[in-house]
Design a protein around this motif. Structure first.
Motif, mmCIF file in Angstrom:
data_model
loop_
_atom_site.group_PDB
_atom_site.id
_atom_site.type_symbol
_atom_site.label_atom_id
_atom_site.label_comp_id
_atom_site.label_asym_id
_atom_site.label_seq_id
_atom_site.Cartn_x
_atom_site.Cartn_y
_atom_site.Cartn_z
ATOM 1 N N GLY A 262 0.860 -1.164 0.068
ATOM 2 C CA GLY A 262 -0.045 0.080 0.086
ATOM 3 C C GLY A 262 0.868 1.315 -0.173
ATOM 4 O O GLY A 262 1.891 1.362 0.764
ATOM 5 N N LYS A 303 9.862 -2.138 3.670
ATOM 6 C CA LYS A 303 11.062 -2.006 3.111
ATOM 7 C C LYS A 303 11.277 -3.364 2.545
ATOM 8 O O LYS A 303 11.438 -3.728 1.342
ATOM 9 C CB LYS A 303 12.249 -1.745 4.053
ATOM 10 C CG LYS A 303 12.343 -0.206 4.414
ATOM 11 C CD LYS A 303 13.657 0.012 5.138
ATOM 12 C CE LYS A 303 13.524 -0.456 6.625
ATOM 13 N NZ LYS A 303 12.414 -0.286 7.326
ATOM 14 N N SER A 304 11.107 -4.469 3.379
ATOM 15 C CA SER A 304 11.215 -6.122 3.022
ATOM 16 C C SER A 304 10.062 -6.440 2.078
ATOM 17 O O SER A 304 10.336 -7.071 0.915
ATOM 18 C CB SER A 304 11.016 -6.726 4.176
ATOM 19 O OG SER A 304 12.171 -6.278 5.163
ATOM 20 N N ALA A 469 3.120 -2.631 9.340
ATOM 21 C CA ALA A 469 2.900 -3.633 10.030
ATOM 22 C C ALA A 469 2.125 -3.541 11.215
ATOM 23 O O ALA A 469 1.328 -4.639 11.429
ATOM 24 C CB ALA A 469 4.494 -4.075 10.730
#
Ligand code: ADP
Length: 570
Positions: A262, A303-304, A469
């Motif tokens: 997103g 990021k990951s 997260a």
């Protein structure tokens, strides 16, 4: 084994590759023993035969003899030479042979060891004895040992020259693919590939041996009787086997799609523009292969996730490189580990090399008291980044940029440094959409709950300062409440989980401020300009939730008084 005669080479242009030159130099300089490690016996034999039977390359044409423990010597025309199965008899044959020749021994490394794994001194002695004959015979003669692995016995270390045999080039793979298409096109095979798609399929097979590439293409063909763009993924899966055997690199079978991320539209746009940039069509524009990006930012903001999604967006294999393992004494010598990882990534290229938490591997250089090993390894990595020509796209992710050496940030290393900040109002809406839609599919669980603009605006409005997260966890916690009570989900479930969460932007407000300050000077915002508008336009820079929606709850931070990263559009 396909025998290749001298005549086969008449039509071939004598263009000298690096490998050709190395082989010619060693043979002409009368190096007695050469070892070449490869699994590709047939391709190597064909290459050696081509080189030593092409006069423009080697000057003195040589005969080729191939020795196997099962049948002794066979010449390049496939004729077996009797009574040469025994290894001593084979070496005597070499000794007495009086024409220019190359003797390729396929299984010989096995005999250099005795039954308990030690060195077999009888064989070593026989090889030493034949050496003067190889060096001084009137006609040039050389022995080439071929095996996948070979530990050169200490006694022969000065006499055996070890050479690499590179995996097949794109052109060689394309030749195989063309041959297969031609052979099958009369039958049921349906080929739906344009030139670009075919090139992608060929590039996907780079890093495989010719046999493996052929197997991968064959699987793609029999799978549904059709050869098409989506078969690239099948070939990539085949390639994952190559990495699985490597300690330092891990093949990630990523299913993350770019639409699963997103927000971060600026970064996505940058990436979309570089899709297919490793294909030859990019060369027409004079474009270099992109080197890579450094993604920094607030932990848990994607990021990951974005690193994984590039792989499926670009249809390239994703390799995770754990830099800290390079320094692990149990894995081997640090410097050769680094070189090995780079070599594997290049052999697999085009690919994406994801260095997760790069700061952990390279921070604190110079204070480690390891007599400069870390600095040297870091230097190797940086010069590779600077000079690499192979399409290995590096995605380095870092949470703690303060620990990163400044050389890493210098121009020419990464194409861009992106800062991934806490999601803006618009981005939170998109993140909620991703996580709600991916989980809420069952109508009984949904009940009266609808995922529409109002829902998303409401949830985004009350989650100022939450990371991606955390937003995902809010969705999960809300669903757990409904699940435990065996009822449909309601907005209240999500509101409760928001109320019970203290986001990182509250607990780590100071750290986030300082990484934003860092990013303002050095990095580009991953968030698109239009998604930042609410911050840039408001003088107090705080996004306003829709008026009819509840205001921020008490756990929310005032962290959005500034944002990290320069606003550049791509
Ligand atoms: P980090 O920035 O620390 O690497 P991750 O990418 O690992 O964070 O994010 C952890 C999880 O949070 C992801 O697997 C994903 O489920 C969720 N998440 C984080 N950011 C986003 C985002 N922008 N869009 C969708 N989900 C996200």
């Amino acid at each position: 084994m396909r025998a290749m005669s001298e005549n086969n080479n008449k039509g071939r242009k004598a263009n000298m590759t690096k490998f050709d030159k190395e082989v010619c130099d060693l043979l002409r300089a009368r190096f007695p023993f050469i070892h070449i490690s490869t699994y590709e016996e047939e391709r190597l034999i064909n290459e050696i035969t081509r080189i030593v039977t092409t006069q423009e390359l080697i000057h003195t044409i040589r005969n080729v003899y191939i020795w196997k423990s099962s049948e002794g010597f066979t010449n390049q025309y496939g004729q077996i030479q009797d009574d040469t199965t025994d290894k001593t008899a084979a070496l005597n044959y070499v000794k007495n042979y009086d024409q220019a020749a190359v003797f390729i021994f396929l299984d010989f490394h096995v005999f250099c060891e005795n039954s308990i794994g030690g060195v077999d001194y009888n064989i070593i002695r026989s090889l030493k004895d034949i050496m003067p004959n190889l060096k001084q015979s009137i006609q040039p003669k050389n022995i080439i040992f071929v095996s996948p692995t070979f530990t050169v016995p200490d006694d022969l270390k000065k006499d055996i020259t070890v050479m690499d045999f590179k995996l097949p080039t794109a052109e060689e793979i394309e030749e195989v693919l063309d041959g297969m298409i031609e052979a099958n096109s009369g039958g049921n095979l349906n080929v739906k590939l344009n030139d670009k798609e075919k090139e992608s399929l060929v590039k996907a097979a780079i890093g495989l041996t010719l046999q493996e590439a052929e197997n991968a293409f064959a699987r793609a063909m029999v799978n549904d009787g059709c050869l098409e763009a989506s078969d690239v993924d099948l070939v990539l899966r085949e390639k994952s086997q190559v990495i699985k055997k490597n300690d330092l690199l891990e093949y990630i079978d990523s299913e993350v799609n770019i639409d699963d991320v997103g927000g971060l539209e600026n970064l996505k746009k940058w990436l979309r523009k570089r899709d297919k940039s490793w294909l030859s069509s990019a060369k027409k524009y004079g474009l270099p292969s992109p080197k890579g990006v450094l993604l920094t930012g607030v932990p848990g903001c994607g990021k990951s996730l974005i690193a994984k999604s590039i792989s499926s967006m670009w249809h390239l294999p994703l390799l995770r490189f754990d830099v800290s393992k390079v320094f692990n004494m149990y894995v081997g010598n640090s410097e050769s580990n680094m070189r090995e990882a780079i070599k594997t990534a290049e052999a697999i290229s085009p690919c994406i090399l994801w260095i997760d938490e790069i700061e952990k591997g390279f921070s604190g250089l110079g204070n480690s008291g390891d007599s400069g090993t870390s600095s040297r390894i870091f230097g190797t990595f940086l010069s590779w980044m600077q000079e690499k020509t192979k399409p290995v796209f590096v995605v380095a992710t870092a949470n703690n940029i303060a620990g990163l050496p400044s050389e890493m940030m210098r121009k020419g290393r990464f194409d861009e440094i992106f800062f991934i900040d806490l999601p803006t109002f618009n981005e939170r809406k998109q993140i909620f959409k991703v996580h709600l839609e991916s989980r809420l599919k069952d109508p009984t669980v949904m009940g009266d709950f609808v995922i529409d603009e109002n829902t998303l605006e409401h949830l985004a409005g009350i989650t100022e300062g939450f990371g991606g997260a955390e937003l995902e966890q809010i969705v999960i916690m809300g669903l757990f409440d409904a699940f435990a009570d065996e009822r449909s989900i309601t907005m209240e479930d999500f509101e409760n989980s928001i109320h019970n969460t203290i986001p990182l932007s509250v607990t780590q407000a100071e750290q986030i401020r300082s990484i934003r300050e860092w990013a303002n000077i050095r990095a580009v915002a991953a968030t698109a300009r239009e998604d930042r508008k609410e911050y840039d336009n408001n003088s107090d820079s705080t996004p306003q939730p829709p008026e009819d929606k509840p205001q921020n709850n008490s756990n929310q931070s005032d962290i959005n008084d500034s944002r990290g990263g320069r606003t550049l559009d791509f």
